[in-house]
Scaffold this motif. Structure first.
Motif, short mmCIF file in Angstrom:
data_model
loop_
_atom_site.label_atom_id
_atom_site.label_comp_id
_atom_site.label_asym_id
_atom_site.label_seq_id
_atom_site.Cartn_x
_atom_site.Cartn_y
_atom_site.Cartn_z
N VAL A 132 50.72 78.28 -20.78
CA VAL A 132 51.85 77.98 -21.66
C VAL A 132 51.42 78.37 -23.07
CG1 VAL A 132 53.25 76.15 -22.68
CG2 VAL A 132 52.78 76.13 -20.22
N ASP A 133 52.27 79.13 -23.77
CA ASP A 133 51.94 79.61 -25.11
C ASP A 133 52.20 78.52 -26.15
OD1 ASP A 133 51.26 82.20 -24.30
OD2 ASP A 133 53.36 82.82 -24.28
N LEU A 134 51.38 78.54 -27.21
CA LEU A 134 51.54 77.67 -28.37
C LEU A 134 51.72 78.55 -29.60
CD1 LEU A 134 48.66 75.10 -27.70
CD2 LEU A 134 51.06 74.94 -26.99
N VAL A 135 52.73 78.24 -30.43
CA VAL A 135 53.02 79.07 -31.60
C VAL A 135 53.30 78.15 -32.79
CG1 VAL A 135 54.52 80.83 -32.60
CG2 VAL A 135 54.01 80.89 -30.15
N THR A 136 52.67 78.43 -33.92
CA THR A 136 52.90 77.67 -35.14
C THR A 136 52.96 78.62 -36.34
OG1 THR A 136 51.60 75.84 -34.24
CG2 THR A 136 52.11 75.75 -36.59
N LEU A 137 53.96 78.44 -37.19
CA LEU A 137 54.01 79.17 -38.45
C LEU A 137 53.28 78.35 -39.51
CD1 LEU A 137 55.13 81.58 -40.10
CD2 LEU A 137 57.14 80.16 -40.59
N VAL A 138 52.34 79.00 -40.20
CA VAL A 138 51.51 78.32 -41.20
C VAL A 138 51.79 78.91 -42.57
CG1 VAL A 138 49.18 77.57 -41.77
CG2 VAL A 138 49.75 78.20 -39.41
N ARG A 139 51.96 78.05 -43.56
CA ARG A 139 52.17 78.51 -44.93
C ARG A 139 51.02 78.05 -45.81
NH1 ARG A 139 58.53 76.86 -45.87
NH2 ARG A 139 59.45 78.45 -44.51
N ASP A 140 50.59 78.95 -46.66
CA ASP A 140 49.65 78.57 -47.70
C ASP A 140 50.44 77.94 -48.84
OD1 ASP A 140 47.30 78.22 -49.01
OD2 ASP A 140 47.04 80.32 -49.57
N ALA A 141 49.79 77.21 -49.69
CA ALA A 141 50.47 76.51 -50.78
C ALA A 141 49.48 76.23 -51.89
CB ALA A 141 51.07 75.21 -50.26
N VAL A 142 50.03 75.88 -53.04
CA VAL A 142 49.23 75.34 -54.14
C VAL A 142 49.20 73.83 -53.97
CG1 VAL A 142 49.03 75.08 -56.64
CG2 VAL A 142 49.90 77.23 -55.67
N PHE A 143 48.02 73.27 -53.83
CA PHE A 143 47.89 71.83 -53.60
C PHE A 143 47.45 71.15 -54.89
CE2 PHE A 143 47.63 73.65 -49.43
CZ PHE A 143 48.29 72.74 -48.62
N ILE A 144 48.15 70.08 -55.21
CA ILE A 144 47.81 69.29 -56.39
C ILE A 144 47.48 67.88 -55.93
CG2 ILE A 144 48.65 68.33 -58.57
CD1 ILE A 144 50.39 70.82 -58.86
N TYR A 145 46.21 67.52 -56.07
CA TYR A 145 45.73 66.21 -55.64
C TYR A 145 45.30 65.38 -56.86
CZ TYR A 145 45.13 68.22 -50.94
OH TYR A 145 45.32 68.84 -49.72
N PRO A 146 45.47 64.07 -56.79
CA PRO A 146 44.81 63.23 -57.80
C PRO A 146 43.30 63.25 -57.57
CG PRO A 146 46.54 62.04 -56.63
CD PRO A 146 46.27 63.29 -55.86
N ASP A 147 42.55 62.77 -58.54
CA ASP A 147 41.13 62.58 -58.36
C ASP A 147 40.90 61.32 -57.51
OD1 ASP A 147 40.48 64.80 -59.96
OD2 ASP A 147 40.71 63.59 -61.78
N PHE A 148 39.74 61.27 -56.88
CA PHE A 148 39.40 60.11 -56.08
C PHE A 148 38.59 59.11 -56.90
CE2 PHE A 148 40.14 63.38 -52.87
CZ PHE A 148 40.93 62.69 -51.96
#
Length: 525
Positions: free
Chosen positions: A149-165
């Motif tokens: 059975v085939d598995l297919v996923t579309l993946v997008r890159d993005a600009v990620f903005i995280y707070p500091d830990f």
């Protein structure tokens, strides 16, 4: 004696019956499994953000109990997919966990579920662009008996903005800034961080995925270009702080399905099941002291509060000017104003857990050719589509008031699936409002004729139509176009139409303009 004889007879029958059973005799699979589908499409995900869980049902249609020697991902332990077979993850603590399963038993004429998830790291695909298809296969058995059975996923890159830990923990740091204007930095409970100077221009090159509140440093401007896409994680949003400005510069789109030039702001789950779920993220918070904020051609959806606008009601310019924009599916308010000033033109707000627009603690509000509707059906809502008041509860025994300097609604539709759909809650002495050439829903004998609801008083109500069907295309699905049978048809006043000469779709307003953000059209069945 009879009891003893009865015991031996039963015991003998039990042994004979057990010897005839073959419940635990499993035959090897012969490659005749059946599947609910031959391909599982996992909807679009962002780089390094986990997907929802999808399932695949596998059937044994034969009369034999079988054992499947292996169920595994073709990419093996290097696959970005994870499997769970009928509640099990395989060899826990090993590289094979969630990837390879051995000797899976399946009873005759029975079925099993395989649950599938993925988290994909785009950095391992150097030849790929910002968007690519990631594929794999689930292999059942091997050799001549192998099925897949085939598995297919579309993946997008993005600009990620995280707070500091916070130190070495996994807890985000909270924003600290001058909350009350006394010149002293205050601690808040809002997780997030201030954007640096290189992050103050959001482009349309990649989507933005934001965790926590992305805040503007004092005195800076955050510019969001046409076609930008912003995705917020839970309890996240934008915070525009003291002396800062937000400019959302969307433009009209040729394709009303793609909205290619609008700025679209929503949650970070891209699966269709999340497309209309309210409350997935926090709000766009125009904090007390921010100035000259503008939003043009934006779609804001699935927030807790679409836009929270606070303070500056006595400033020489409006705190917020919003035009040609849509706000949908907010679990609380579409726009919530607090002692502030807002100008809105060609704005549609619908489906809010409380009010679609609430102008509270007084202020100054001018809405022209807007559709303020509320067809919320997820739960009981306490407030109407439109709420105006001039007070705040200071403490248990004290109410503080602030003038409602003006609240003008011109050529607007104010409607919904409740009644009445506007409430004017006055506590102070300075409470100024007017509805002109609007379609309004209000049929309440207890309130009509009382203070603020004397509809024959032209000081407050002029040329309005009450309780006529707006003929929205599909209001529960946020399709707020109006048809030819709308009660809003031709009731608009020309001076306001000249102020806003084109509707939200770019249609010219005629000599007899309609109320609301859209001119009427022949609706599809």
């Amino acid at each position: 004696m009879k009891r003893l004889l009865y015991f031996f007879v039963c015991f003998g029958l039990l042994i004979f019956w057990s010897s005839c059973r073959n419940d635990f005799e499993f035959s090897p699979s012969t490659g005749n499994l059946e599947f609910a589908r031959d391909t599982v499409y996992l909807d679009t995900v962002f780089n390094n953000i986990g997907s929802s869980t999808y399932n695949l049902k596998v059937y044994n249609r034969s009369d034999e109990d079988i054992v499947i020697p292996t169920i595994q991902l073709e990419r093996g332990i290097n696959s970005f997919y994870r499997l769970n077979v009928d509640g099990g993850t395989g060899d826990e603590g090993t590289p094979q966990e969630g990837k390879i399963f051995e000797n899976v038993e399946l009873l005759a004429n029975d079925s099993l579920f395989i649950f599938i998830e993925t988290t994909i790291d785009i950095s391992t695909q150097p030849s790929m662009d910002n968007e690519f298809l990631y594929t794999d296969r689930i292999l059942f058995d091997a050799g001549s008996n192998q099925q897949d059975v085939d598995l297919v996923t579309l993946v997008r890159d993005a600009v990620f903005i995280y707070p500091d830990f916070q130190g070495n923990s996994t807890v985000f740091e909270n924003l600290n800034f001058d909350v009350d204007g006394d010149g002293i930095v205050d601690e808040t409970s809002l997780p997030g961080r201030f954007l640096d100077n290189t992050e103050l221009n959001f482009t349309n090159e990649k989507p933005y995925v934001i965790y926590g509140y992305a805040a503007t440093p004092e005195g800076e401007t955050l510019t969001i270009e046409a076609g930008a896409r912003l995705h917020f994680h839970a309890d996240s949003g934008l915070l525009i702080t003291n002396n800062s400005t937000l400019n959302i510069n969307g433009t009209a789109s040729a394709d009303q399905d793609l909205l290619e030039n609008e700025v679209i702001i929503e949650g970070d789950r891209l699966e269709p099941i999340f497309s209309d779920v309210p409350g997935q993220w926090g709000t766009i918070y125009l904090f007390n002291g921010s100035t000259n904020n503008s939003i043009n051609y934006a779609t804001i959806k699935n927030a807790t509060i679409g836009i929270l606008v606070e303070g500056n009601d006595d400033a020489p310019t409006d705190k917020l000017t919003i035009t040609n924009s849509q706000i949908y599916n907010t679990s609380s308010f579409g726009i919530l104003g607090r002692a502030t000033s807002i100008t809105a033109e060609n704005v549609v707000i619908n489906n809010s857990g409380q009010s679609s627009f609430a102008g509270t603690v007084g202020g100054k509000y001018n809405f022209t050719h807007c559709t303020i509707a509320n067809y919320w059906n997820n739960s009981f809502r306490q407030f109407p589509a439109l709420l105006l008041n001039d007070f705040t509860q200071v403490d248990e025994s004290t109410i503080g008031t602030n003038p409602l300097t003006e609240a003008n609604f011109n050529n607007c539709i104010i409607y919904g699936n409740d009644n009445p759909e506007f409430i004017l809650d006055q506590q102070g002495t300075d409470f100024n409002f007017k509805f002109t050439n609007c379609l309004l829903r209000f049929d309440n004998q207890n309130l009509e004729g009382s203070e603020n609801y004397i509809f024959s008083d032209a000081t407050f109500y002029e040329n309005n139509i009450f309780n006529e069907d707006p003929d929205f295309k599909a209001p529960f699905d946020n399709l707020m176009n109006i048809g030819e049978d709308s009660g809003a048809n031709g009731i608009g006043a020309n001076p306001f139409a000249s102020q806003v000469p084109f509707d939200l779709l770019g249609t010219s307003r005629t000599a007899m303009p309609d109320a609301g953000a859209y001119e009427s059209v022949v609706l599809d069945d």
